[in-house]
Enzyme design. Structure first.
Site, PDB file in Angstrom:
ATOM      1  N   LYS A   1       0.800  -1.012  -0.029  1.00  0.00           N
ATOM      2  CA  LYS A   1      -0.131   0.248  -0.115  1.00  0.00           C
ATOM      3  C   LYS A   1       0.954   1.682  -0.103  1.00  0.00           C
ATOM      4  CE  LYS A   1      -3.993  -2.642   1.967  1.00  0.00           C
ATOM      5  NZ  LYS A   1      -4.589  -2.463   3.520  1.00  0.00           N
TER       6      LYS A   1
ATOM      7  N   ASP B   1     -11.259   2.729   4.122  1.00  0.00           N
ATOM      8  CA  ASP B   1     -11.291   1.755   3.484  1.00  0.00           C
ATOM      9  C   ASP B   1     -12.965   1.472   3.513  1.00  0.00           C
ATOM     10  OD1 ASP B   1      -9.556  -0.860   3.310  1.00  0.00           O
ATOM     11  OD2 ASP B   1      -9.057  -0.297   5.656  1.00  0.00           O
TER      12      ASP B   1
ATOM     13  N   GLN C   1      -4.669  -1.639   9.296  1.00  0.00           N
ATOM     14  CA  GLN C   1      -4.661  -2.995   8.670  1.00  0.00           C
ATOM     15  C   GLN C   1      -5.423  -4.015   9.836  1.00  0.00           C
ATOM     16  OE1 GLN C   1      -3.512  -3.230   5.522  1.00  0.00           O
ATOM     17  NE2 GLN C   1      -4.195  -5.610   5.965  1.00  0.00           N
TER      18      GLN C   1
HETATM   19  N1  GUN Z   1      -7.124  -7.241   6.075  1.00  0.00           N
HETATM   20  C1  GUN Z   1      -7.145  -7.912   4.975  1.00  0.00           C
HETATM   21  N2  GUN Z   1      -8.265  -6.958   4.274  1.00  0.00           N
HETATM   22  C2  GUN Z   1      -8.128  -5.674   4.133  1.00  0.00           C
HETATM   23  C3  GUN Z   1      -7.978  -4.498   3.927  1.00  0.00           C
HETATM   24  O1  GUN Z   1      -8.997  -4.289   2.869  1.00  0.00           O
HETATM   25  N3  GUN Z   1      -8.257  -3.717   4.829  1.00  0.00           N
HETATM   26  C4  GUN Z   1      -7.586  -3.951   5.970  1.00  0.00           C
HETATM   27  N4  GUN Z   1      -7.846  -2.352   6.677  1.00  0.00           N
HETATM   28  N5  GUN Z   1      -7.207  -5.034   6.883  1.00  0.00           N
HETATM   29  C5  GUN Z   1      -7.709  -5.560   6.120  1.00  0.00           C
END
Ligand code: GUN
Length: 301
Positions: A54, A121, A98
């Site tokens: 990211k 998100d 995350q």
């Molecule tokens: N863990 C697995 N997929 C995601 C996601 O799309 N966003 C976040 N914040 N954590 C994740």
């Protein structure tokens, strides 16, 4: 005839080019540089890899990123205080925590702390509610990526039977809502579903996000179906595979996404997309990209 393989890398690359242009234009017009804060707690290797991807993708698109890393035994109050400070930081337009978080931390409390206007998100309850009524600012990145893949391939959704396998808050549930909003007939299956094949065989579009290699076999898929594999599983020999028996199912389906190279590259891309949308909203620019989904049923009166 073998299925057309949907090239997620190619679609992601074209959206990322669009993102780069939006960043440049925003900067030129307003001086605003989009900023994304990414919070990682603990040392889960998969999470660390995703966060690294990211941050790298942000740099490539011209988005500033702020990485905050904490040990697994961090107390919830410190995490909350960090988020509150990012909420007040005008250079930060998106905040992502995350997941998963360590068990001792109340994930709901953490997600609720994120300013809804920076919730790129789409996991805050307010944005989840927006998804339910068809008026969301930030659609969750993975299902949003799936919708964009279907659009790119001109695969219609309206009136079609969609079966979503997996009912997680991150993928399955928002996926079902987004497709229902587009007037598909949606069924949601999950770990407790009896005789999964009885449902999957009816799918014109099958979206699988269950985290189980080889869950979907050719006999469970209708000829000519569209198969979207959201699973990412590491096998004991190190190979990364999805939830679908790719080689078997591709002989039967009309379209299929590979793993890797299908949905995966789209998740990060839609995160960039949402972050730029957030920065544009803050700068008072009505983004052409903001998703204003139509309400399916108008209230009476
Ligand atoms: N863990 C697995 N997929 C995601 C996601 O799309 N966003 C976040 N914040 N954590 C994740």
């Amino acid at each position: 005839m073998a299925a057309k393989i949907i090239d997620g890398k190619k679609v992601a690359a074209s959206i990322r080019l669009e993102c780069k242009a939006r960043v440049a234009s925003l900067r030129e017009r307003t001086g605003v540089v989009p900023g994304l804060a990414v919070i990682l707690v603990g040392d889960n290797p998969a999470s660390a890899l995703y966060v690294g991807n990211k941050v790298k993708a942000c740099a490539e698109a011209g988005i500033r990123s702020f990485r905050r890393q904490f040990p697994a035994d961090i107390d919830a109050d410190t995490l909350i205080a960090t988020i509150e400070s990012l909420n007040h930081d005008p250079t930060v337009h998106g905040i992502l925590v995350q997941l998963p978080l360590p068990e001792h931390i109340d994930m709901r409390r953490v997600l609720k702390t994120i300013d809804v206007a920076k919730d790129v998100d789409g996991f805050h309850l307010y944005n989840v509610g927006g998804l339910v009524v068809g008026d969301t600012i930030f659609p969750p990145c993975t299902p949003y990526g799936v919708v964009r893949l279907l659009e790119y391939e001109n695969i219609p959704v309206e009136g079609r039977n969609v079966v979503v396998v997996g009912a997680s808050n991150i993928v399955g549930k928002p996926m079902a809502l987004m497709l229902m909003q587009r007037e598909a007939t949606v069924s949601i299956c999950h770990a407790k579903t009896r005789d999964l094949a009885q449902f999957t065989i009816l799918a014109d579009i099958l979206v699988v996000a269950a985290g189980k290699p080889n869950l979907i076999l050719p006999q469970m898929v209708r000829s000519g179906a569209v198969v979207i594999d959201v699973g990412i599983n590491r096998l004991p020999d190190g190979r990364i595979v999805g939830d679908v028996d790719f080689e078997g199912v591709r002989q039967k389906a009309a379209y299929i996404t590979p793993v890797p190279g299908g949905v995966g590259p789209m998740t990060v891309t839609m995160l960039l997309f949402n972050t730029i949308t957030s920065a544009e909203r803050t700068a008072g620019i009505a983004s052409r990209a903001v998703v204003k989904e139509e309400v399916l049923l108008e209230p009476e009166g």
